[in-house]
Enzyme design. Structure first.
Site, PDB file in Angstrom:
ATOM      1  N   PHE A   1       0.815  -1.230   0.000  1.00  0.00           N
ATOM      2  CA  PHE A   1       0.000   0.000   0.000  1.00  0.00           C
ATOM      3  C   PHE A   1       0.840   1.269   0.000  1.00  0.00           C
ATOM      4  CE2 PHE A   1      -2.131  -3.345   2.585  1.00  0.00           C
ATOM      5  CZ  PHE A   1      -3.013  -3.766   1.596  1.00  0.00           C
TER       6      PHE A   1
ATOM      7  N   LEU B   1      -6.553  -7.113 -17.737  1.00  0.00           N
ATOM      8  CA  LEU B   1      -5.718  -8.245 -18.155  1.00  0.00           C
ATOM      9  C   LEU B   1      -6.133  -9.553 -17.492  1.00  0.00           C
ATOM     10  CD1 LEU B   1      -2.308  -6.343 -18.102  1.00  0.00           C
ATOM     11  CD2 LEU B   1      -3.652  -6.980 -20.113  1.00  0.00           C
ATOM     12  N   ASN B   2      -6.626  -9.475 -16.252  1.00  0.00           N
ATOM     13  CA  ASN B   2      -7.071 -10.679 -15.550  1.00  0.00           C
ATOM     14  C   ASN B   2      -8.298 -10.295 -14.728  1.00  0.00           C
ATOM     15  OD1 ASN B   2      -7.527 -12.670 -13.535  1.00  0.00           O
ATOM     16  ND2 ASN B   2      -5.376 -13.298 -13.571  1.00  0.00           N
TER      17      ASN B   2
ATOM     18  N   THR C   1      -8.015 -11.146 -10.716  1.00  0.00           N
ATOM     19  CA  THR C   1      -7.109 -10.334  -9.892  1.00  0.00           C
ATOM     20  C   THR C   1      -7.527  -8.865  -9.941  1.00  0.00           C
ATOM     21  OG1 THR C   1      -5.534 -10.153 -11.725  1.00  0.00           O
ATOM     22  CG2 THR C   1      -5.146 -11.902 -10.132  1.00  0.00           C
TER      23      THR C   1
ATOM     24  N   GLY D   1      -3.489   1.390 -14.986  1.00  0.00           N
ATOM     25  CA  GLY D   1      -3.288   0.828 -13.655  1.00  0.00           C
ATOM     26  C   GLY D   1      -4.608   0.634 -12.927  1.00  0.00           C
TER      27      GLY D   1
ATOM     28  N   GLU E   1      -4.873   1.421  -7.477  1.00  0.00           N
ATOM     29  CA  GLU E   1      -5.230   2.520  -6.581  1.00  0.00           C
ATOM     30  C   GLU E   1      -6.567   3.177  -6.893  1.00  0.00           C
ATOM     31  OE1 GLU E   1      -1.151   4.533  -5.328  1.00  0.00           O
ATOM     32  OE2 GLU E   1      -1.007   3.441  -7.199  1.00  0.00           O
TER      33      GLU E   1
HETATM   34 MO1  MOS Z   1       1.397   2.932  -3.945  1.00  0.00          MO
HETATM   35  S1  MOS Z   1       0.962   4.349  -2.539  1.00  0.00           S
HETATM   36  O1  MOS Z   1       2.084   3.950  -5.058  1.00  0.00           O
HETATM   37  O2  MOS Z   1       2.204   1.658  -3.261  1.00  0.00           O
END
Ligand code: MOS
Length: 788
Positions: free
Chosen positions: A280, A668-669, A672, A739, A742
């Site tokens: 994290f 992609l998955n 996950t 991504g 987050e």
């Molecule tokens: Mo994240 S806060 O960029 O591991």
């Protein structure tokens, strides 16, 4: 700050210089102007719901974590933390500790090996350190909780006991430990990859003139990462070679940093970190790795240093607090004239992480005028750091509550208000969007969630003693791809492949997803692909931060694959069905290569390598420079929906439904990805309702350094969480993917706060939204019976 600016300027110059060459060569398709990524969709592995490859090892207990590596003759470490925020360690009586059973060594600044001062990540992008504070090199105390001594003993219990016998004497100096005092001392403009300030036209003036407006202050508290696995390191020296078993999301950076501090060559340090129980943003290089390596060197024995849960709070920084102003001036039809988002965050004198809460606001809405700015006030505390969606998570809470407040004032549907102000290009930079399908995310999400059935007026829906409401928010998180990725790819005559890169697996599916991608590119079943990662001696130096590891190493694997195909075509020669084909007309298919236009022109890896009398072929390649986000505004997007029940008598909030509708390029998955989305949404629920690091402003000490006092959601706090996604590939991104680690953190807290407003008519602008705030705020909750 100037050191950072210079380093940054140099890095950018280098990047731009190399950029020209890279664009000219256009080695990869996602570079601006080139064709889409040729990752072919024919084997059905991309986007498939595939369980994590490391799952069976973990459930069997066969995956060894950093604190579980047994080494011959190993000593156990206990760390003593300072109890003052600033001053000097005048003396420390170690005699009783040294005489205690099993003790091998007491290390203080007086006998610790001399270490070279390590730059922080913001000063040198190769470093894994968050600040540049020396580690046990002097008698100065810089925060309450700083390590001042390490005891090594034959058992953990002996080390802990001996530590209790240490007698430190401090001389306290005046410290700044309150946010208010720090702000009185003056604030500075925050800087993160450039100054955190955007001014377009006169936003204050347009705000003043706007017929409809909101102008409010929002505050967010300190947070700590609470990974399931506390930080731990097991180290051993072999002469001048250092082996480190770490729990880190920065493997290669940690190796570089340790080598730098101990004045070694980078290849003299090997960091292994195959399994990490959550990061994290908190699993970087902190003092404990340096302390363990220093103590092991002094004791000439292997050392394990496993931080207790409290130790994690003392040594590993968390997310800092913010106070933010969001002001929006709008026309009566809802169009934004002015968007103001400013914030002040607390930061230490020794690092440069200004919790950049305006990042999302730079791209989310169109407006005629902008004023965005982040300032920092310096506090004597442990260095604050990145925590899931740094800046954006807390900034999004303020902005998206502000939008909801404005929608209420305008009498508009908050979704329609958002879509009305969708920008055509990024408003603060003018960059075109690479791939932005916010409207689809909202419309699809609203349909699935049943948004149209909501009660528009707050506090209208009651079920027994529960007030029911729904809320929505937009989420964004910047796309990134860090430079430094590389990968090694091997195919054998038996049709096996191995892909190797210095990646990290924090339980997110790194190995699994890259196995899918590699198998898809090579035209092999996944069972034939081995992934090696979690070792600093493998190619590449990329951290698992910023939701970009998959893109970074995925780009390197693509580059390696391209190189492999070129080499194989050459090896295949004139006797092959592939003879004369250009590499970009060839793809992996059926355990070999085939012509894209005519797949009957095909030859297996076995046939090619056999004819060339080669057992295997190995190539290594670096990812092309990450230039895409200099030409395009690239983000992950979401529409977050929540339903809450608020108890009219007690103020208790229960989140009863959650839906995240995501637009993150190609997924992609599916499995996950869904877990990543859900995990971040759960963390968002904690941010909305529970999480708060209690920092004693009198002495700078964290008061709740344990999971019994720092609250995070448990099973009963978490409802069924539905997730869905557009799955529209971004042609500008490697593999078409944005991504996903987050994005679930942004949007969630605001959606909960907005739902609470819809349920109760009460607007809480201070996180976490605890029941006391709900009971105290404004008038009694509708239907509330006054306490006797
Ligand atoms: Mo994240 S806060 O960029 O591991």
């Amino acid at each position: 700050m100037s050191v950072f600016r210079n380093a940054k300027a140099k890095a950018q110059d280098a990047l731009f210089a190399a950029a020209k060459t890279a664009i000219a060569a256009a080695p990869e398709s996602w570079l601006p102007g080139a064709r889409p990524d040729p990752l072919i969709h024919q084997h059905g592995l991309i986007g498939a719901s595939i369980s994590r490859l490391d799952g069976p090892l973990k459930v069997q207990g066969a995956a060894r974590f950093a604190a579980e590596i047994p080494l011959e003759g190993m000593l156990y470490a206990a760390v003593l933390f300072s109890t003052i925020p600033k001053g000097r360690l005048v003396s420390i009586d170690i005699s009783a500790a040294q005489a205690a059973p099993g003790v091998a060594l007491v290390m203080t600044h007086l006998n610790a090996p001399r270490l070279k001062p390590l730059p922080s990540f913001m000063q040198d992008l190769r470093s894994a350190a968050q600040d540049d504070v020396p580690v046990l090199q002097d008698d100065l105390i810089r925060w309450n909780g700083q390590p001042v001594a390490v005891v090594l003993a034959e058992t953990q219990e002996q080390a802990n006991y001996a530590k209790s016998l240490l007698q430190p004497m401090y001389e306290a100096l005046p410290a700044v430990t309150s946010f208010a005092a720090a702000r009185v001392g003056g604030v500075e403009l925050g800087n993160m990859m450039g100054p955190l300030k955007d001014v377009i036209h006169d936003a204050e003036q347009l705000l003043a003139a706007a017929p409809v407006k909101v102008d409010e202050i929002y505050s967010t508290p300190r947070h700590n990462h609470n990974a399931l696995e506390p930080h731990a390191v097991t180290v051993v020296w072999n002469g001048d070679e250092l082996m480190v078993h770490d729990a880190t999301q920065k493997i290669a950076h940690t190796a570089w940093s340790l080598a730098y501090a101990f004045n070694l060559k980078e290849k003299q340090v090997r960091v292994l970190s195959p399994y990490v129980g959550g990061g994290f943003g908190g699993k970087g290089l902190w003092q404990h790795q340096l302390l363990a390596a220093a103590a092991a060197r002094l004791a000439r024995r292997p050392v394990r240093l496993a931080l207790s849960r409290e130790g994690v709070y003392r040594v590993v920084g968390g997310r800092t607090l913010t106070e933010q102003r969001v002001a929006i001036g709008a026309q009566t039809d809802g169009h934004f004239d002015a968007l103001i988002h400013t914030g002040v965050a607390a930061m230490t004198p020794h690092n440069n992480m200004p919790e950049p809460c305006i990042l999302g606001t730079r791209s989310l809405y169109a407006a005629r005028a902008f004023r965005l700015e982040v300032n920092v006030a310096r506090i004597d505390m442990l260095a604050n750091t990145f925590m899931r969606a740094p800046g954006e998570a807390v900034g999004n809470f303020a902005l998206e509550c502000g939008i909801d407040e404005l929608a209420n004032r305008l009498g508009m549907d908050p979704i329609e208000l958002r879509l009305l102000n969708e920008p055509e290009k990024e408003p603060t930079t003018g960059l075109p969007f690479s791939s932005r399908h916010m409207e689809k995310a909202f419309r699809d999400g609203a349909e699935r969630f049943g948004w149209s059935r909501r009660h528009v007026t707050p506090a209208q829906h009651r079920e027994g003693e529960w007030l029911v409401g729904v809320g929505v928010a937009a989420g964004t998180y910047s796309y990134a791809r860090m430079p430094g990725a590389a990968a090694r790819l091997t195919v054998t005559r038996e049709g096996q492949a191995t892909v190797e890169f210095a990646g990290q697996e924090m339980g997110v599916g790194t190995a699994t997803v890259q196995a899918q991608v590699t198998a898809e590119r090579l035209g092999l079943p996944m069972s034939k692909v081995t992934v090696k990662y979690g070792d600093s001696t493998l190619p590449g130096r990329v951290m698992a931060v910023g939701s970009q590891q998959t893109a970074a190493f995925g780009a390197a694997i693509a580059a390696a694959h391209q190189k492999l195909v070129k080499r194989l075509i050459r090896l295949a020669g004139n006797d092959s069905p592939l003879a004369g084909l250009a590499y970009d007309k060839v793809c992996g298919l059926g355990s070999g290569l085939a012509n894209i236009d005519d797949p009957t022109r095909h030859e297996t890896y076995e046939a090619i390598l056999s004819r060339a009398k080669q057992e295997k072929l190995t190539v290594e390649a670096a990812a092309p420079l990450p230039l895409e986000f200099m030409h395009w505004s690239m983000h992950s997007y979401s529409a977050m929906f929540c339903e809450v029940h608020v108890n009219a008598l007690t103020g208790e909030v229960r989140v009863t439904r959650c839906l995240g509708s995501f637009d993150c390029g190609r997924i992609l998955n599916a499995k996950t990805a869904a877990s990543q989305f859900r995990g971040a949404i759960i963390m968002g629920l904690g941010m909305a309702l529970m999480e708060e690091t209690q920092f004693d402003e009198r002495n700078g000490r964290i008061m709740n350094p344990s999971l019994s006092e720092y609250l995070v959601p448990v099973h009963l706090d978490v409802p069924e969480i539905d997730v869905m996604w557009t799955d529209i590939p971004d042609p500008r991104a490697p593999m078409g993917a944005h991504g996903i680690g987050e994005i679930g953190m942004t949007g969630t807290a605001a959606a909960v706060a907005n739902a609470i407003y819809n349920a109760t008519g009460k607007r809480i602008r201070d996180l976490p939204i605890t029941l006391d705030k709900l009971l105290i705020a404004g008038k009694a909750l509708p239907g509330e019976t006054p306490a006797v």
